[in-house]
Design an enzyme around this catalytic site. Structure first.
Site, PDB file in Angstrom:
ATOM      1  N   LYS A 116      36.305  46.088  23.641  1.00 48.43           N
ATOM      2  CA  LYS A 116      35.569  45.806  22.179  1.00 48.43           C
ATOM      3  C   LYS A 116      36.800  45.954  21.589  1.00 48.43           C
ATOM      4  O   LYS A 116      36.963  44.545  20.301  1.00 48.43           O
ATOM      5  CB  LYS A 116      34.142  45.869  21.961  1.00 48.43           C
ATOM      6  CG  LYS A 116      33.710  45.522  23.366  1.00 48.43           C
ATOM      7  CD  LYS A 116      32.115  46.232  23.090  1.00 48.43           C
ATOM      8  CE  LYS A 116      31.211  45.635  24.446  1.00 48.43           C
ATOM      9  NZ  LYS A 116      31.062  46.821  25.119  1.00 48.43           N
ATOM     10  N   LYS A 158      28.633  50.745  18.772  1.00 48.51           N
ATOM     11  CA  LYS A 158      28.775  50.114  20.432  1.00 48.51           C
ATOM     12  C   LYS A 158      29.652  50.300  21.696  1.00 48.51           C
ATOM     13  O   LYS A 158      30.867  51.062  20.734  1.00 48.51           O
ATOM     14  CB  LYS A 158      28.846  49.067  20.043  1.00 48.51           C
ATOM     15  CG  LYS A 158      28.407  47.598  20.118  1.00 48.51           C
ATOM     16  CD  LYS A 158      28.305  46.443  19.437  1.00 48.51           C
ATOM     17  CE  LYS A 158      28.340  45.835  20.987  1.00 48.51           C
ATOM     18  NZ  LYS A 158      29.337  44.451  20.271  1.00 48.51           N
ATOM     19  N   GLY A 164      26.189  45.362  29.106  1.00 48.79           N
ATOM     20  CA  GLY A 164      24.856  45.493  28.918  1.00 48.79           C
ATOM     21  C   GLY A 164      23.850  46.188  28.965  1.00 48.79           C
ATOM     22  O   GLY A 164      23.051  46.706  28.823  1.00 48.79           O
ATOM     23  N   GLY A 165      24.697  46.698  27.151  1.00 46.78           N
ATOM     24  CA  GLY A 165      23.371  47.641  26.390  1.00 46.78           C
ATOM     25  C   GLY A 165      23.580  48.744  26.181  1.00 46.78           C
ATOM     26  O   GLY A 165      23.159  49.552  25.723  1.00 46.78           O
ATOM     27  N   HIS A 208      21.644  35.687  19.843  1.00 47.88           N
ATOM     28  CA  HIS A 208      22.553  35.776  20.613  1.00 47.88           C
ATOM     29  C   HIS A 208      23.059  34.327  21.056  1.00 47.88           C
ATOM     30  O   HIS A 208      22.673  33.959  21.884  1.00 47.88           O
ATOM     31  CB  HIS A 208      22.160  36.949  21.491  1.00 47.88           C
ATOM     32  CG  HIS A 208      23.260  37.433  22.475  1.00 47.88           C
ATOM     33  ND1 HIS A 208      23.607  39.031  22.428  1.00 47.88           N
ATOM     34  CD2 HIS A 208      23.874  36.735  23.332  1.00 47.88           C
ATOM     35  CE1 HIS A 208      24.291  38.855  23.495  1.00 47.88           C
ATOM     36  NE2 HIS A 208      25.117  38.021  23.874  1.00 47.88           N
ATOM     37  N   HIS A 235      18.308  46.003  23.818  1.00 53.95           N
ATOM     38  CA  HIS A 235      20.032  45.378  24.139  1.00 53.95           C
ATOM     39  C   HIS A 235      20.585  44.009  25.227  1.00 53.95           C
ATOM     40  O   HIS A 235      21.260  43.573  25.390  1.00 53.95           O
ATOM     41  CB  HIS A 235      21.456  45.728  23.948  1.00 53.95           C
ATOM     42  CG  HIS A 235      20.789  47.046  22.358  1.00 53.95           C
ATOM     43  ND1 HIS A 235      21.135  46.145  21.601  1.00 53.95           N
ATOM     44  CD2 HIS A 235      20.867  47.678  21.979  1.00 53.95           C
ATOM     45  CE1 HIS A 235      20.300  47.254  20.482  1.00 53.95           C
ATOM     46  NE2 HIS A 235      20.890  48.089  20.728  1.00 53.95           N
ATOM     47  N   GLU A 275      30.512  35.704  23.657  1.00 49.53           N
ATOM     48  CA  GLU A 275      29.142  36.225  23.926  1.00 49.53           C
ATOM     49  C   GLU A 275      29.861  36.180  21.686  1.00 49.53           C
ATOM     50  O   GLU A 275      30.532  36.877  21.221  1.00 49.53           O
ATOM     51  CB  GLU A 275      28.960  37.528  23.825  1.00 49.53           C
ATOM     52  CG  GLU A 275      28.571  36.843  25.381  1.00 49.53           C
ATOM     53  CD  GLU A 275      27.775  37.957  25.871  1.00 49.53           C
ATOM     54  OE1 GLU A 275      27.470  39.012  24.263  1.00 49.53           O
ATOM     55  OE2 GLU A 275      26.995  38.385  26.703  1.00 49.53           O
ATOM     56  N   ARG A 297      34.037  37.058  33.771  1.00 47.08           N
ATOM     57  CA  ARG A 297      33.552  37.231  34.437  1.00 47.08           C
ATOM     58  C   ARG A 297      32.271  36.296  35.527  1.00 47.08           C
ATOM     59  O   ARG A 297      31.880  35.821  34.071  1.00 47.08           O
ATOM     60  CB  ARG A 297      32.673  38.399  35.582  1.00 47.08           C
ATOM     61  CG  ARG A 297      31.588  39.650  34.395  1.00 47.08           C
ATOM     62  CD  ARG A 297      31.141  40.681  34.648  1.00 47.08           C
ATOM     63  NE  ARG A 297      29.937  40.906  33.663  1.00 47.08           N
ATOM     64  CZ  ARG A 297      28.621  40.713  33.696  1.00 47.08           C
ATOM     65  NH1 ARG A 297      28.559  39.272  32.992  1.00 47.08           N
ATOM     66  NH2 ARG A 297      28.269  41.265  32.020  1.00 47.08           N
TER      67      ARG A 297
END
Length: 662
Positions: A116, A158, A164-165, A208, A235, A275, A297
């Site tokens: 990220k 993060k 996926g949180g 989101h 999340h 996102e 994906r």
């Protein structure tokens, strides 16, 4: 086009891919672990190959075994689904090196978005707005704490890898930062093998919103509009919808163009999702959305995009992987109606959405109201090895109001027994006023948690029906002998039977009295409910109470009864009196495992004094980290596990004694 593909995944997504491949005339090969030997995706595929033990690390995450299975079966390509190896660049490279086609983006594209911090730096250079924060390589805890203070609290820690949180923690105060950082790093290391994190400003009223993109390797990139995924717990998404409520054409255009720029910046091929987090504190605005990450994906929530865009995204994936151009241009795409997806999980909302295990003794979905994407059947077992998703319910209608009503109806006609699920929670969420009004945000579930997750005690009508079933009054069809159904004849007294109903954390004692053929009275102390059986058959009872006819579905198991009435599920469990006596004697002296898992950290030793609420043991189960705390003040009398131990559900981990006890 490919003649045979292997699907390197399981359950719902494997079944989903198989259906499209079959429609295209493509043969499919499933892979399965020891735990999935009889799973639906195995029987649905044309062939199936065993790849290892139940643990994902020894099966679905084994690149070597999956590639070997593809080669042995004569497959030409591998579809990774989502999760597991779907965003693993090394796997994509290994597939290419084996002479197979990876149905997804290039390894370079996956790597570009895999971390990220690097992805955000790349997006800044591409002109895509990013959330303020620290995305650098320096990982010293004191340095990160300083950056968090500079950004100003609240902040979000993060994991830079994965999604996926996992490895994500919100921090509201500087004094909580170190503990949250340690927990995020442990979880990230376990989930992704990388404990590096980034720090971002936490927006207090965020939405989101994500954009579905597709590239074809011929220079063409399109977006297929937005999905709103703001309803989240831990999340992780719960209900998604497309399009986003309140979206303006200006903001849709700006977000779509930004997502296409992001995809072009990494020469993207295949299905992907960009996102964004949108600050809606002052309404929707084209200048207040920020890039969060790109998932390289297919997404779990892709069906809502399929519904409003009128396309099959898996078919697009297969055609593009085969070298074909995009089936449609941007000008060919338009939004048609509204769609929702609700994720039905085996989990307990009243216990912080703790995943549940168990056998799906009873599973039924509404007929025709929704598209059901599932990878389990009635009788299947929810194990601790994989994600506890039961099914996705997807609906589509002309308007948001009509689609949401359709979703609520589909949920109300869904029945699950044998394991705890989030079904009632989903029904309440679909009816929550702010959500119904089109004002979702990522904090809604947390704010409304008490109302959304509180158990509703059964009313007298539910209790009366349950009591009559437990007493045996439904044992015979209409016209049967209620006197015989209720037990032995009693001289000079009405035939009756005492019933104890255990529900949630409480219980109700009552007495069922037979008044005549198919007529009964159920007494709760000074209250009584008259009930007449109109008909019984195939797990459905039709009764009349106070001049109102009702139909209730019911399912009986060895350990209890599940009653479905008016769109709500009521579980009643049967208990062994000796078990109750033992629990009463023990009180709160034992800390037990809520589910099977791995003991990660033990924070105490025998003889240590602990306070109520203090973290004692941290365990990992079903891809999440659980912190187990002391139920009261006391002293650790005995410790039964150590770090690295595997434990079963309900196993005693440690025992406490009062501080002054010897």
């Amino acid at each position: 086009m490919f003649s045979k593909i292997l699907i390197a995944n399981r359950a719902e997504i494997a079944c989903r891919i198989i259906r499209t491949a079959r429609q295209m005339g493509i043969r499919t090969v499933a892979v399965y672990s020891d735990a999935d030997i009889a799973a639906p995706h195995v029987g649905l595929a044309d062939e199936a190959v065993h790849i290892g033990a139940a643990a994902a690390s020894e099966s679905y995450l084994s690149m070597e075994r999956i590639i070997a299975a593809a080669q042995r079966s004569g497959s030409e390509a591998i579809h990774p689904g989502y999760g597991f190896l779907s965003e693993n660049a090394d796997f994509a490279e290994a597939v290419d090196a084996a002479g197979l086609v990876f149905i997804g983006p290039s390894p370079a594209s996956i790597r570009a978005m895999g971390l990220k911090d690097a992805a955000k730096a790349l997006m800044e250079r591409a002109g895509v707005p990013v959330v303020p924060g620290y995305h650098g390589d320096k990982q010293d805890a004191a340095f990160l704490a300083e950056r968090a203070t500079e950004i100003s609290y609240p902040v979000l820690i993060k994991a830079r890898a994965g999604g996926g949180g996992k490895g994500m923690r919100r921090v509201d105060r500087p004094e909580d930062f170190t503990a949250a950082l340690d927990a995020a790093r442990r979880e990230a290391k376990s989930a992704f093998g990388d404990d590096a994190v980034l720090i971002e400003k936490y927006l207090t009223q965020p939405r989101h919103i994500e954009i579905q993109v597709f590239g074809d390797g011929h220079g063409n990139v399109v977006h297929l509009f937005e999905r709103d995924c703001s309803l989240q717990r831990r999340h992780q998404k719960v209900i998604e919808e497309a399009p986003a409520p309140g979206m303006t054409e200006g903001m849709r255009s700006a977000m779509g163009e930004a997502a296409v720029r992001a995809a072009r910046a990494i020469d993207y091929r295949g299905a992907g999702t960009v996102e964004f987090i949108a600050d809606v504190s002052d309404g929707m605005s084209p200048d207040r959305f920020f890039f969060m990450e790109m998932n390289t994906r297919l997404q779990v929530e892709h069906p809502v995009t399929e519904a409003i865009a009128g396309v099959d995204l898996v078919e697009w994936q297969l055609r593009i992987a085969n070298g074909e151009p995009l089936p449609k241009s941007q000008a060919d795409l338009a939004v048609d109606g509204w769609a929702f997806e609700a994720r039905l999980y085996a989990e307990d909302p009243s216990r912080g959405f703790l995943p549940s295990t168990g056998t799906l003794s009873h599973l039924r979905f509404a007929d025709g109201d929704a598209r059901i994407d599932t990878g389990v059947r009635q009788g299947d077992c929810i194990t601790p090895f994989y994600d506890p998703l039961i099914a996705k319910l997807i609906v589509h209608a002309a308007t948001r109001q009509a689609a949401l009503a359709k979703l609520t109806r589909a949920l109300q006609h869904t029945q699950v027994a044998g394991t705890t699920s989030n079904l009632d929670f989903l029904i309440r969420l679909s009816e929550q006023p702010d959500f119904v009004a089109g004002h979702p945000d990522t904090g809604l579930i947390d704010r409304e948690a008490k109302a959304l997750t509180a158990g509703s005690p059964p009313d007298d009508i539910v209790l009366a029906i349950a009591a009559l079933i437990e007493a045996g009054g439904m044992a015979r069809s209409l016209g049967g002998d209620p006197w015989q159904a209720l037990g032995a004849w009693q001289l000079w007294a009405e035939v009756s039977r005492p019933v104890a109903l255990h529900h949630g954390g409480g219980h109700t004692n009552c007495r069922v009295i037979a008044k005549g053929q198919n007529h009964f009275s159920v007494h709760f102390g000074d209250r009584a409910v008259g009930i007449r059986i109109v008909g019984v058959g195939d797990g459905i009872c039709h009764v009349e109470i106070d001049g109102r006819q009702l139909s209730a579905d019911f399912f009986q198991m060895l350990h209890g009864l599940t009653l479905f009435l008016d769109g709500h599920t009521h579980h009643f469990h049967r208990t062994d009196p000796l078990d109750g006596a033992e629990e009463e004697a023990i009180g709160g002296d034992r800390l037990t495992a809520p589910m099977p898992g791995l003991i990660k950290i033990v924070r105490v030793q025998e003889g240590d004094m602990v306070a109520k609420g203090e973290a004692l043991i941290i365990m990992e189960a079903m891809k999440m980290e659980l912190t187990l705390t002391a139920t009261r003040d006391g002293v650790v009398e005995s410790l039964h596990v150590g770090e690295g131990d595997q434990t079963s559900e309900s196993a005693v981990l440690l025992s406490l004694r009062p501080e002054d006890a010897k």
